[in-house]
Design a protein around this motif. Structure first.
Motif, PDB file in Angstrom:
ATOM      1  N   PRO A 154      65.816  29.194 -29.138  1.00 22.63           N
ATOM      2  CA  PRO A 154      67.258  29.077 -28.936  1.00 22.63           C
ATOM      3  C   PRO A 154      67.702  27.646 -28.652  1.00 22.63           C
ATOM      4  O   PRO A 154      68.895  27.369 -28.557  1.00 22.63           O
ATOM      5  N   VAL A 155      66.729  26.731 -28.515  1.00 23.51           N
ATOM      6  CA  VAL A 155      67.030  25.322 -28.233  1.00 23.51           C
ATOM      7  C   VAL A 155      66.221  24.448 -29.182  1.00 23.51           C
ATOM      8  O   VAL A 155      65.258  24.900 -29.812  1.00 23.51           O
ATOM      9  N   GLY A 156      66.610  23.189 -29.293  1.00 18.03           N
ATOM     10  CA  GLY A 156      65.807  22.257 -30.066  1.00 18.03           C
ATOM     11  C   GLY A 156      64.430  22.142 -29.447  1.00 18.03           C
ATOM     12  O   GLY A 156      64.292  22.113 -28.216  1.00 18.03           O
ATOM     13  N   LEU A 157      63.407  22.082 -30.290  1.00 15.19           N
ATOM     14  CA  LEU A 157      62.044  22.091 -29.769  1.00 15.19           C
ATOM     15  C   LEU A 157      61.199  21.054 -30.499  1.00 15.19           C
ATOM     16  O   LEU A 157      61.055  21.096 -31.725  1.00 15.19           O
ATOM     17  N   VAL A 158      60.646  20.110 -29.737  1.00 16.41           N
ATOM     18  CA  VAL A 158      59.790  19.063 -30.279  1.00 16.41           C
ATOM     19  C   VAL A 158      58.419  19.162 -29.624  1.00 16.41           C
ATOM     20  O   VAL A 158      58.316  19.266 -28.399  1.00 16.41           O
ATOM     21  N   LEU A 159      57.365  19.138 -30.437  1.00 18.56           N
ATOM     22  CA  LEU A 159      55.996  19.159 -29.929  1.00 18.56           C
ATOM     23  C   LEU A 159      55.438  17.741 -30.022  1.00 18.56           C
ATOM     24  O   LEU A 159      55.555  17.093 -31.058  1.00 18.56           O
ATOM     25  N   ARG A 160      54.817  17.276 -28.962  1.00 20.83           N
ATOM     26  CA  ARG A 160      54.345  15.890 -28.924  1.00 20.83           C
ATOM     27  C   ARG A 160      52.944  15.800 -28.339  1.00 20.83           C
ATOM     28  O   ARG A 160      52.655  16.363 -27.297  1.00 20.83           O
ATOM     29  N   ARG A 161      52.086  15.051 -29.049  1.00 22.12           N
ATOM     30  CA  ARG A 161      50.757  14.762 -28.536  1.00 22.12           C
ATOM     31  C   ARG A 161      50.837  13.636 -27.499  1.00 22.12           C
ATOM     32  O   ARG A 161      51.800  12.858 -27.504  1.00 22.12           O
ATOM     33  N   PRO A 162      49.855  13.517 -26.644  1.00 25.01           N
ATOM     34  CA  PRO A 162      49.863  12.416 -25.664  1.00 25.01           C
ATOM     35  C   PRO A 162      49.929  11.039 -26.304  1.00 25.01           C
ATOM     36  O   PRO A 162      50.413  10.090 -25.678  1.00 25.01           O
ATOM     37  N   ASP A 163      49.442  10.904 -27.553  1.00 20.99           N
ATOM     38  CA  ASP A 163      49.481   9.596 -28.216  1.00 20.99           C
ATOM     39  C   ASP A 163      50.833   9.303 -28.859  1.00 20.99           C
ATOM     40  O   ASP A 163      51.018   8.258 -29.474  1.00 20.99           O
ATOM     41  N   GLY A 164      51.785  10.220 -28.710  1.00 22.73           N
ATOM     42  CA  GLY A 164      53.127   9.980 -29.220  1.00 22.73           C
ATOM     43  C   GLY A 164      53.452  10.641 -30.542  1.00 22.73           C
ATOM     44  O   GLY A 164      54.622  10.690 -30.947  1.00 22.73           O
ATOM     45  N   GLN A 165      52.474  11.175 -31.264  1.00 22.37           N
ATOM     46  CA  GLN A 165      52.758  11.880 -32.513  1.00 22.37           C
ATOM     47  C   GLN A 165      53.616  13.109 -32.206  1.00 22.37           C
ATOM     48  O   GLN A 165      53.338  13.842 -31.252  1.00 22.37           O
ATOM     49  N   THR A 166      54.626  13.327 -33.022  1.00 25.80           N
ATOM     50  CA  THR A 166      55.540  14.434 -32.775  1.00 25.80           C
ATOM     51  C   THR A 166      55.792  15.234 -34.037  1.00 25.80           C
ATOM     52  O   THR A 166      55.612  14.746 -35.157  1.00 25.80           O
ATOM     53  N   VAL A 167      56.214  16.471 -33.831  1.00 26.93           N
ATOM     54  CA  VAL A 167      56.673  17.318 -34.925  1.00 26.93           C
ATOM     55  C   VAL A 167      57.824  18.156 -34.382  1.00 26.93           C
ATOM     56  O   VAL A 167      57.807  18.604 -33.234  1.00 26.93           O
ATOM     57  N   VAL A 168      58.855  18.326 -35.202  1.00 20.04           N
ATOM     58  CA  VAL A 168      60.019  19.122 -34.808  1.00 20.04           C
ATOM     59  C   VAL A 168      59.767  20.573 -35.181  1.00 20.04           C
ATOM     60  O   VAL A 168      59.605  20.911 -36.355  1.00 20.04           O
ATOM     61  N   ALA A 169      59.735  21.436 -34.177  1.00 26.43           N
ATOM     62  CA  ALA A 169      59.532  22.859 -34.416  1.00 26.43           C
ATOM     63  C   ALA A 169      60.854  23.587 -34.635  1.00 26.43           C
ATOM     64  O   ALA A 169      60.892  24.626 -35.296  1.00 26.43           O
ATOM     65  N   HIS A 170      61.925  23.031 -34.063  1.00 28.42           N
ATOM     66  CA  HIS A 170      63.254  23.643 -34.257  1.00 28.42           C
ATOM     67  C   HIS A 170      64.327  22.600 -33.988  1.00 28.42           C
ATOM     68  O   HIS A 170      64.274  21.912 -32.967  1.00 28.42           O
ATOM     69  N   ARG A 171      65.251  22.492 -34.911  1.00 29.52           N
ATOM     70  CA  ARG A 171      66.362  21.566 -34.722  1.00 29.52           C
ATOM     71  C   ARG A 171      67.478  22.251 -33.952  1.00 29.52           C
ATOM     72  O   ARG A 171      67.808  23.409 -34.216  1.00 29.52           O
ATOM     73  N   GLY A 172      68.034  21.555 -33.001  1.00 39.97           N
ATOM     74  CA  GLY A 172      69.112  22.132 -32.212  1.00 39.97           C
ATOM     75  C   GLY A 172      69.380  21.279 -31.003  1.00 39.97           C
ATOM     76  O   GLY A 172      68.763  20.231 -30.803  1.00 39.97           O
ATOM     77  N   SER A 173      70.308  21.715 -30.187  1.00 35.79           N
ATOM     78  CA  SER A 173      70.689  20.994 -28.979  1.00 35.79           C
ATOM     79  C   SER A 173      71.023  22.022 -27.908  1.00 35.79           C
ATOM     80  O   SER A 173      71.657  23.056 -28.202  1.00 35.79           O
ATOM     81  N   PRO A 174      70.621  21.775 -26.686  1.00 34.79           N
ATOM     82  CA  PRO A 174      69.834  20.640 -26.179  1.00 34.79           C
ATOM     83  C   PRO A 174      68.392  20.690 -26.680  1.00 34.79           C
ATOM     84  O   PRO A 174      67.945  21.712 -27.190  1.00 34.79           O
ATOM     85  N   VAL A 175      67.684  19.585 -26.499  1.00 35.83           N
ATOM     86  CA  VAL A 175      66.314  19.475 -27.001  1.00 35.83           C
ATOM     87  C   VAL A 175      65.315  19.541 -25.847  1.00 35.83           C
ATOM     88  O   VAL A 175      65.521  18.924 -24.802  1.00 35.83           O
ATOM     89  N   VAL A 176      64.260  20.293 -26.082  1.00 35.63           N
ATOM     90  CA  VAL A 176      63.135  20.347 -25.144  1.00 35.63           C
ATOM     91  C   VAL A 176      61.939  19.715 -25.839  1.00 35.63           C
ATOM     92  O   VAL A 176      61.595  20.097 -26.960  1.00 35.63           O
TER      93      VAL A 176
END
Length: 210
Positions: free
Chosen positions: A147-169
């Motif tokens: 139901p919210v924006g969702l970004v997955l991030r590795r400790p080294d900074g690599q990221t992938v967007v799992a869901h676009r939206g706002s607010p972002v977690v």
């Protein structure tokens, strides 16, 4: 050469054997026996496994899974350990690796982390990269119900967007932990979630996964 999926398959089979049929799992309402039946049906009964993605077939899937759950527990474990029949799509090494690496890892953790004395499992960098690669490809599917924006991030900074939206977690953790989070095991994943307090709560209660 042993693939990641083959290794995780054997680890899951060994853990099912060690835990016993009545061991709890992170899958609500399922014991180890139920989990084993699910794994067997998924790769041996394609006619029923379609219920995993087609809601109208979910009742049939549950009926078939329940039938398999009544089989001897040792038989279910052996079916998992020996792998799918030759005519199954999962018998193809490439498809097995693509479809079962994360599947078997998550289900192994379903068993491990439901036990009161579980301890963290070391994940080597090669396997971590393999899990991350699959997360990158599947993130949008896994996070589609967020139901919210969702970004997955590795400790080294690599990221992938799992869901676009706002607010972002933004959820930060090792790929192994992010895989658990993205597959709906949010409460069991060792991650750091950042964002508005209410949005974080929504991300944790969302029905993520397939």
């Amino acid at each position: 050469m042993t693939t990641h999926a083959q290794r995780e398959r054997l680890l899951l089979a060994d853990l099912l054997e060690h835990s016993g049929p009545d061991a709890p799992t992170l899958c609500e309402g399922w014991t180890a026996r139920d989990l084993a039946a699910h794994v067997v049906v998924r790769e041996r009964r394609g006619d029923a496994a379609a219920g995993l993605i087609v809601p109208q077939l979910a009742d049939r899937l549950e009926r078939v899974r329940s039938e398999y759950a009544r089989r001897p527990y040792e038989e279910l474990i052996q079916l998992i350990r020996t792998g799918p029949p030759r005519l199954s799509p999962f018998a193809l090494k490439q498809l097995d690796e693509a479809s079962n690496t994360v599947e078997f890892y998550v289900h192994t953790e379903d068993l491990r982390r439901a036990q009161p004395d579980w301890t963290p499992r070391g994940v080597d960098p090669v396997f971590a990269d393999a899990l991350w690669s699959r997360l990158e490809r599947a993130a949008r599917v896994l996070g589609r119900r967020s139901p919210v924006g969702l970004v997955l991030r590795r400790p080294d900074g690599q990221t992938v967007v799992a869901h676009r939206g706002s607010p972002v977690v933004t959820v930060t953790g090792e790929p192994s932990e992010l895989a658990l989070f993205a597959f709906g095991r949010q409460a069991a994943a060792d991650v750091l979630a950042e964002g508005e307090k209410s949005a974080v709560a929504e991300a944790y209660s969302a029905r993520l996964g397939v």
